[in-house]
Scaffold this active site. Structure first.
Site, short mmCIF file in Angstrom:
data_model
loop_
_atom_site.label_atom_id
_atom_site.label_comp_id
_atom_site.label_asym_id
_atom_site.label_seq_id
_atom_site.Cartn_x
_atom_site.Cartn_y
_atom_site.Cartn_z
N ARG A 31 0.86 -1.18 0.00
CA ARG A 31 0.00 0.00 0.00
C ARG A 31 0.90 1.24 0.00
O ARG A 31 2.03 1.21 0.49
CB ARG A 31 -0.90 0.03 1.24
CG ARG A 31 -1.87 -1.14 1.35
CD ARG A 31 -2.64 -1.05 2.66
NE ARG A 31 -3.66 -2.08 2.75
CZ ARG A 31 -3.46 -3.29 3.29
NH1 ARG A 31 -2.27 -3.62 3.76
NH2 ARG A 31 -4.46 -4.17 3.35
N LYS A 82 -1.93 -2.67 7.69
CA LYS A 82 -3.24 -2.11 8.03
C LYS A 82 -4.03 -3.13 8.85
O LYS A 82 -4.08 -4.31 8.52
CB LYS A 82 -3.99 -1.78 6.74
CG LYS A 82 -5.36 -1.17 6.94
CD LYS A 82 -6.00 -0.90 5.60
CE LYS A 82 -7.41 -0.36 5.75
NZ LYS A 82 -8.05 -0.11 4.44
N HIS A 123 -2.85 3.41 -6.11
CA HIS A 123 -3.55 2.24 -5.56
C HIS A 123 -3.83 1.22 -6.66
O HIS A 123 -3.85 0.01 -6.41
CB HIS A 123 -4.86 2.65 -4.89
CG HIS A 123 -5.47 1.55 -4.06
ND1 HIS A 123 -4.86 1.03 -2.93
CD2 HIS A 123 -6.62 0.85 -4.22
CE1 HIS A 123 -5.60 0.08 -2.43
NE2 HIS A 123 -6.68 -0.07 -3.19
N ARG A 127 -1.15 -1.29 -7.07
CA ARG A 127 -1.33 -2.43 -6.16
C ARG A 127 -2.30 -3.44 -6.77
O ARG A 127 -2.06 -4.65 -6.72
CB ARG A 127 -1.83 -1.91 -4.80
CG ARG A 127 -2.21 -2.97 -3.78
CD ARG A 127 -2.48 -2.29 -2.45
NE ARG A 127 -3.40 -3.03 -1.60
CZ ARG A 127 -3.03 -3.95 -0.73
NH1 ARG A 127 -1.77 -4.29 -0.60
NH2 ARG A 127 -3.94 -4.54 0.03
N HIS A 144 -4.66 -8.65 3.25
CA HIS A 144 -6.12 -8.52 3.40
C HIS A 144 -6.59 -9.23 4.65
O HIS A 144 -6.04 -10.27 5.03
CB HIS A 144 -6.85 -9.14 2.19
CG HIS A 144 -6.75 -8.31 0.95
ND1 HIS A 144 -6.98 -8.81 -0.32
CD2 HIS A 144 -6.46 -6.99 0.78
CE1 HIS A 144 -6.83 -7.84 -1.20
NE2 HIS A 144 -6.51 -6.73 -0.57
N TYR A 154 -9.76 -10.14 -7.53
CA TYR A 154 -8.77 -10.56 -8.53
C TYR A 154 -9.17 -11.85 -9.22
O TYR A 154 -8.75 -12.11 -10.34
CB TYR A 154 -7.39 -10.64 -7.87
CG TYR A 154 -7.10 -9.36 -7.13
CD1 TYR A 154 -6.95 -8.17 -7.83
CD2 TYR A 154 -7.07 -9.31 -5.73
CE1 TYR A 154 -6.77 -6.96 -7.18
CE2 TYR A 154 -6.89 -8.12 -5.07
CZ TYR A 154 -6.74 -6.94 -5.79
OH TYR A 154 -6.57 -5.76 -5.14
#
Length: 359
Positions: A205, A229, A308, A311, A333, A342
């Site tokens: 990120r 995150k 972004h 990514r 994630h 994806y």
């Protein structure tokens, strides 16, 4: 605590002083579980809601700090509908459906805490009636829909390498008649290409890239250590692997980092910029990296490309060679539901299912 969290925590501490006491209590309750960045967004949402309450005459308070629990208790469903309408139609910056959903979700969290968790001295809930419990917040971004929006707006296959090469060489040729742009490119092309390469070869990120320090790098093992995150353990950095090309670009950038950006010894940031009028390099900001990628993307012929989406580009490419669980782990994630985007982008799961049926 990483750089962005420190800044957001400082802003949060300042902002919360302008909130009613029960909001301050709610923020204290949530601090161990949510990042300062998330809670700062909560407080901004509450600030907007309380401003609206006072403007509509639904609160007699002269400042947001004076909004009372009693005023929240007597709100009607039509008031909530009016607020939703205000968010979607106000002229100064109309909110998207996703933003409106998030703002209402912030309010639901606060009202739930006040009515179900917090209690007064007599052990009764602070909020006797919770109007937000009646509000249904529909899930907005389904993986399939998100994937459809990304189609054609990310880099695919050879474009990943082409974009990095464009930053190295192509952009300079395109701005050869603009001395100022050409000079800036000559100064920063190795750094800029390195940042793009690192994201396109690891899926980091932008906030993770901004917070990288030199000692987070392990070139030998092709790895960086980052605060991910959602992980509130401030003592643990997650190892994230990157591909060989990123190692080459990092090695190249590091060879000139000190001389090109005149970094003082105390500056540990990996990626530096020299602010206008100053002589020493400082940590690049998130905004600077975002603007930098947009600048190159437009010239490259991908105007929708953002930092972004770099990514997303890596994730799509990585998923083609790996399963959804490895992709989830690489991207950091919290759930495979997010990673499903994806699968839809590559149509991998459907094509594999057809092949299996044919066996």
């Amino acid at each position: 605590m990483n750089i962005q969290k420190v800044l957001d925590r400082k802003k949060l501490d300042e902002k919360v002083l302008g909130m009613p006491w029960f909001v301050q209590q709610f923020i204290d309750y949530k601090l161990p579980d949510l990042s300062p960045s998330t809670l700062l967004e909560y407080v901004r949402d509450y600030e907007q809601f309380f401003n609206w309450l006072r403007a509509e005459g639904l609160s007699a308070a002269t400042s947001n700090q004076g909004v009372t629990l009693e005023e929240l208790e007597v709100l009607h469903m039509e008031n909530v509908v009016s607020y939703r309408l205000y968010l979607t139609t106000r002229t100064e910056g109309t909110n998207s459906r996703i933003t409106v959903s998030r703002k209402l979700s912030s309010l639901r969290s606060l009202f739930h805490y006040l009515s179900q968790i917090a209690e007064d001295d007599q052990f009764y809930p602070l909020l006797k009636r919770n109007i937000m419990a009646k509000v249904e917040i529909k899930r907005i971004h389904k993986p399939k829909d998100t994937a459809a929006k990304l189609k054609g707006k990310i880099l695919e296959e050879d474009e990943l390498i082409d974009f990095i090469n464009y930053i190295h060489e192509g952009y300079g040729q395109d701005v050869s008649n603009n001395k100022q742009a050409l000079y800036a490119h000559e100064q920063n092309k190795e750094r800029d290409a390195c940042i793009a390469s690192l994201i396109l070869n690891s899926g980091l990120r932008v906030s993770e890239v901004v917070n990288l320090n030199i000692d987070d790098l392990d070139l030998g093992n092709k790895m960086v250590h980052v605060f991910r995150k959602g992980n509130n353990d401030e003592t643990f950095k997650t190892p994230v692997y990157f591909r060989e090309q990123a190692r080459d670009d990092l090695t190249h950038y590091l060879s000139l980092r000190q001389t090109r950006y005149h970094a003082p010894k105390k500056e540990k940031a990996l990626f530096l910029a020299v602010p206008n009028g100053q002589k020493e390099g400082k940590r690049m900001t998130k905004r600077a990296i975002q603007a930098m990628i947009i600048k190159y993307a437009k010239r490259f012929g991908k105007p929708y490309l953002t930092v972004h989406k770099l990514r997303h580009s890596f994730a799509t490419d990585y998923y083609l060679q790996n399963d959804i669980y490895k992709t989830k782990e690489q991207l950091g994630h919290a759930s495979t539901e997010t990673t499903e985007v994806y699968a839809h982008l590559t149509d991998k799961t459907m094509s594999e299912a057809i092949e299996r049926r044919a066996e």
